[in-house]
Design a protein around this motif. Structure first.
Motif, PDB file in Angstrom:
ATOM      1  N   PHE A  84       0.888  -1.227  -0.115  1.00 20.10           N
ATOM      2  CA  PHE A  84      -0.005  -0.044  -0.092  1.00 20.10           C
ATOM      3  C   PHE A  84       0.964   0.924  -0.102  1.00 20.10           C
ATOM      4  O   PHE A  84       1.872   1.228   0.886  1.00 20.10           O
ATOM      5  CB  PHE A  84      -0.811   0.078   1.283  1.00 20.10           C
ATOM      6  CG  PHE A  84      -2.054   1.084   1.430  1.00 20.10           C
ATOM      7  CD1 PHE A  84      -2.859   1.127   0.329  1.00 20.10           C
ATOM      8  CD2 PHE A  84      -2.036   1.718   2.361  1.00 20.10           C
ATOM      9  CE1 PHE A  84      -4.025   2.103   0.340  1.00 20.10           C
ATOM     10  CE2 PHE A  84      -2.828   2.781   2.512  1.00 20.10           C
ATOM     11  CZ  PHE A  84      -3.829   3.039   1.576  1.00 20.10           C
ATOM     12  N   VAL A  86       1.441   5.272   0.018  1.00 20.78           N
ATOM     13  CA  VAL A  86       1.091   6.694   0.280  1.00 20.78           C
ATOM     14  C   VAL A  86       1.691   7.783  -0.474  1.00 20.78           C
ATOM     15  O   VAL A  86       3.053   7.704  -0.406  1.00 20.78           O
ATOM     16  CB  VAL A  86       1.281   6.837   1.979  1.00 20.78           C
ATOM     17  CG1 VAL A  86       0.680   8.153   2.382  1.00 20.78           C
ATOM     18  CG2 VAL A  86       0.464   5.649   2.718  1.00 20.78           C
ATOM     19  N   VAL A 104      -0.961  13.829   3.532  1.00 20.87           N
ATOM     20  CA  VAL A 104      -1.303  12.757   2.438  1.00 20.87           C
ATOM     21  C   VAL A 104      -2.259  13.301   1.372  1.00 20.87           C
ATOM     22  O   VAL A 104      -3.495  13.764   1.758  1.00 20.87           O
ATOM     23  CB  VAL A 104      -1.988  11.704   3.153  1.00 20.87           C
ATOM     24  CG1 VAL A 104      -2.484  10.611   2.094  1.00 20.87           C
ATOM     25  CG2 VAL A 104      -1.125  11.057   4.453  1.00 20.87           C
ATOM     26  N   TYR A 107      -3.638   7.636  -2.132  1.00 19.12           N
ATOM     27  CA  TYR A 107      -2.997   6.120  -1.946  1.00 19.12           C
ATOM     28  C   TYR A 107      -2.998   5.265  -3.352  1.00 19.12           C
ATOM     29  O   TYR A 107      -3.704   5.734  -4.238  1.00 19.12           O
ATOM     30  CB  TYR A 107      -4.030   5.380  -1.001  1.00 19.12           C
ATOM     31  CG  TYR A 107      -4.209   5.853   0.493  1.00 19.12           C
ATOM     32  CD1 TYR A 107      -3.016   6.339   1.273  1.00 19.12           C
ATOM     33  CD2 TYR A 107      -5.430   6.523   0.455  1.00 19.12           C
ATOM     34  CE1 TYR A 107      -3.145   6.993   2.258  1.00 19.12           C
ATOM     35  CE2 TYR A 107      -5.610   7.065   2.010  1.00 19.12           C
ATOM     36  CZ  TYR A 107      -4.465   7.332   2.807  1.00 19.12           C
ATOM     37  OH  TYR A 107      -5.081   7.895   3.817  1.00 19.12           O
ATOM     38  N   CYS A 109      -1.536   1.272  -5.165  1.00 16.13           N
ATOM     39  CA  CYS A 109      -1.043  -0.118  -5.111  1.00 16.13           C
ATOM     40  C   CYS A 109       0.300  -0.118  -5.651  1.00 16.13           C
ATOM     41  O   CYS A 109       0.644   0.664  -6.550  1.00 16.13           O
ATOM     42  CB  CYS A 109      -2.152  -1.000  -5.984  1.00 16.13           C
ATOM     43  SG  CYS A 109      -3.542  -1.370  -5.190  1.00 16.13           S
ATOM     44  N   ILE A 144      -2.939   6.597  -8.644  1.00 18.58           N
ATOM     45  CA  ILE A 144      -3.176   7.264  -7.305  1.00 18.58           C
ATOM     46  C   ILE A 144      -4.816   7.693  -6.976  1.00 18.58           C
ATOM     47  O   ILE A 144      -5.046   8.395  -7.866  1.00 18.58           O
ATOM     48  CB  ILE A 144      -2.310   8.347  -7.078  1.00 18.58           C
ATOM     49  CG1 ILE A 144      -0.631   7.999  -7.010  1.00 18.58           C
ATOM     50  CG2 ILE A 144      -2.372   9.086  -5.599  1.00 18.58           C
ATOM     51  CD1 ILE A 144       0.213   9.215  -6.946  1.00 18.58           C
ATOM     52  N   VAL A 147      -7.076  10.851  -1.357  1.00 23.84           N
ATOM     53  CA  VAL A 147      -7.776  10.669  -0.007  1.00 23.84           C
ATOM     54  C   VAL A 147      -9.222  10.703   0.216  1.00 23.84           C
ATOM     55  O   VAL A 147     -10.121   9.909   0.274  1.00 23.84           O
ATOM     56  CB  VAL A 147      -7.088  11.476   1.037  1.00 23.84           C
ATOM     57  CG1 VAL A 147      -7.895  11.262   2.426  1.00 23.84           C
ATOM     58  CG2 VAL A 147      -5.751  11.016   1.140  1.00 23.84           C
ATOM     59  N   LEU A 153      -9.051   5.202   6.225  1.00 21.85           N
ATOM     60  CA  LEU A 153      -8.246   4.106   6.461  1.00 21.85           C
ATOM     61  C   LEU A 153      -9.137   2.985   7.393  1.00 21.85           C
ATOM     62  O   LEU A 153      -9.298   3.399   8.402  1.00 21.85           O
ATOM     63  CB  LEU A 153      -7.046   4.194   6.792  1.00 21.85           C
ATOM     64  CG  LEU A 153      -5.866   4.670   5.724  1.00 21.85           C
ATOM     65  CD1 LEU A 153      -4.586   5.472   6.442  1.00 21.85           C
ATOM     66  CD2 LEU A 153      -5.617   3.732   4.682  1.00 21.85           C
ATOM     67  N   VAL A 179      -0.442   4.361   8.691  1.00 19.01           N
ATOM     68  CA  VAL A 179       0.062   5.336   8.035  1.00 19.01           C
ATOM     69  C   VAL A 179       0.511   6.685   8.716  1.00 19.01           C
ATOM     70  O   VAL A 179       1.603   7.212   8.438  1.00 19.01           O
ATOM     71  CB  VAL A 179      -0.918   5.703   6.729  1.00 19.01           C
ATOM     72  CG1 VAL A 179      -0.629   6.954   6.141  1.00 19.01           C
ATOM     73  CG2 VAL A 179      -1.049   4.527   5.927  1.00 19.01           C
ATOM     74  N   TYR A 199       6.186   3.609   0.504  1.00 20.06           N
ATOM     75  CA  TYR A 199       5.678   1.997   0.279  1.00 20.06           C
ATOM     76  C   TYR A 199       5.852   1.499   2.060  1.00 20.06           C
ATOM     77  O   TYR A 199       6.666   1.235   2.656  1.00 20.06           O
ATOM     78  CB  TYR A 199       6.688   1.245  -0.596  1.00 20.06           C
ATOM     79  CG  TYR A 199       6.493   1.599  -1.892  1.00 20.06           C
ATOM     80  CD1 TYR A 199       6.953   2.908  -2.332  1.00 20.06           C
ATOM     81  CD2 TYR A 199       6.225   0.440  -2.844  1.00 20.06           C
ATOM     82  CE1 TYR A 199       6.652   3.247  -4.038  1.00 20.06           C
ATOM     83  CE2 TYR A 199       5.765   0.853  -3.998  1.00 20.06           C
ATOM     84  CZ  TYR A 199       6.157   2.013  -4.738  1.00 20.06           C
ATOM     85  OH  TYR A 199       6.115   2.087  -6.085  1.00 20.06           O
ATOM     86  N   THR A 200       4.579   0.876   2.320  1.00 17.85           N
ATOM     87  CA  THR A 200       4.348   0.753   3.605  1.00 17.85           C
ATOM     88  C   THR A 200       4.412  -0.676   4.171  1.00 17.85           C
ATOM     89  O   THR A 200       4.098  -1.036   5.230  1.00 17.85           O
ATOM     90  CB  THR A 200       2.986   1.224   4.165  1.00 17.85           C
ATOM     91  OG1 THR A 200       1.926   0.418   3.373  1.00 17.85           O
ATOM     92  CG2 THR A 200       2.755   3.007   3.723  1.00 17.85           C
ATOM     93  N   VAL A 222      -8.924   1.200  -4.480  1.00 18.73           N
ATOM     94  CA  VAL A 222      -7.843   1.843  -5.208  1.00 18.73           C
ATOM     95  C   VAL A 222      -7.450   1.272  -6.551  1.00 18.73           C
ATOM     96  O   VAL A 222      -7.905  -0.007  -6.643  1.00 18.73           O
ATOM     97  CB  VAL A 222      -6.343   1.664  -4.593  1.00 18.73           C
ATOM     98  CG1 VAL A 222      -5.207   2.212  -5.079  1.00 18.73           C
ATOM     99  CG2 VAL A 222      -6.751   2.231  -2.888  1.00 18.73           C
TER     100      VAL A 222
END
Ligand code: MN
Length: 234
Positions: A84, A86, A104, A107, A109, A144, A147, A153, A179, A199-200, A222
């Motif tokens: 996921f 950001v 932010v 989001y 992929c 992207i 938000v 989230l 996040v 990249y989380t 997304v």
């Protein structure tokens, strides 16, 4: 062109924005290590709950979704990591967890493609991870989603299939560091700014890819990300 430049200055990679003609210019790429307990376990580690840790990729590692990319040189064990991502559009420096979401934009992929053999050598020899992680075309990213279109989230599903077979499946609620926590922590070390991507981290189920594989990654809400592994360069 500026006549004093010895060649044209490189331009920022541009990532599409879902249902928009606008584009997101990438400034830096931060990546979080071991942010899902089950993935940390499969790599032989416990999650460190004291603080998240990071590595970076060069902006030139960006690869837009939908491309066929040659199996990279210098590895016999190229791995997929579904993540996921950001995207930031505002400054964040020493921000609180509460204020972090203000920076932010949206989001996406992404895949954090990894030369696992080179990363393991780095770990074994206590050397940096760059050959394992800062791989050309290894920061794969889909469009992207802003938000406002994504919503709060929560426990959105995150998954990856290869040739239609599910390999990674979890929810965003499985992330060790949220996040907002990641942004707040990272902002203690960096002046985060518009264009930065984070990249989380990846859920459990990472593994090798083969030439011809079709990777498809999704997070609920997304646009998906896709990558085809092409022939090795001769
Ligand atoms: Mn990763």
């Amino acid at each position: 062109m500026n006549g004093r430049l010895v060649f044209d200055a490189p331009t920022a990679p541009l990532v599409p924005i879902a249902q928009s003609e606008q584009l997101f210019p990438v400034r830096r790429i931060f990546c979080v290590g071991r942010n899902y307990a089950a993935h940390a376990a499969e790599m032989g580690h416990d999650v460190d709950r004291e603080a998240p840790f990071y590595f970076t990729k060069s902006p030139s590692a960006i690869c837009l979704s939908g491309q066929t990319v040659a199996y990279p040189p210098g590895t016999e064990n190229y791995h997929h990591e579904m993540e996921f991502v950001v995207a930031l559009d505002g400054p964040a420096f020493r921000v609180s967890v509460e204020d972090a979401p203000q920076s932010v934009f949206g989001y996406a992929c992404g895949f954090d493609m990894t030369r696992r053999d080179r990363q393991q050598e780095g770990k074994d020899k206590r050397r940096p991870w760059d050959l394992g992680k800062d791989v050309e075309n290894s920061a794969v990213i889909g469009a992207i989603t802003p938000v406002a279109d994504f919503g709060p989230l929560a426990d959105q599903a995150i998954s990856l299939t290869i040739n239609g077979e599910t390999r990674q499946q979890a929810t965003l609620a499985d992330m060790v560091w949220s996040v907002a926590e990641i942004i707040a922590h990272l902002s203690q070390y960096y002046h985060l700014r518009a264009g930065d991507l984070i990249y989380t981290g990846t859920p459990a189920g990472v593994g090798p890819v083969e030439v011809g594989d079709v990777l498809h990654g999704t997070v609920s809400g997304v646009d998906p990300v896709e990558l085809v592994i092409g022939e090795r360069e001769i």
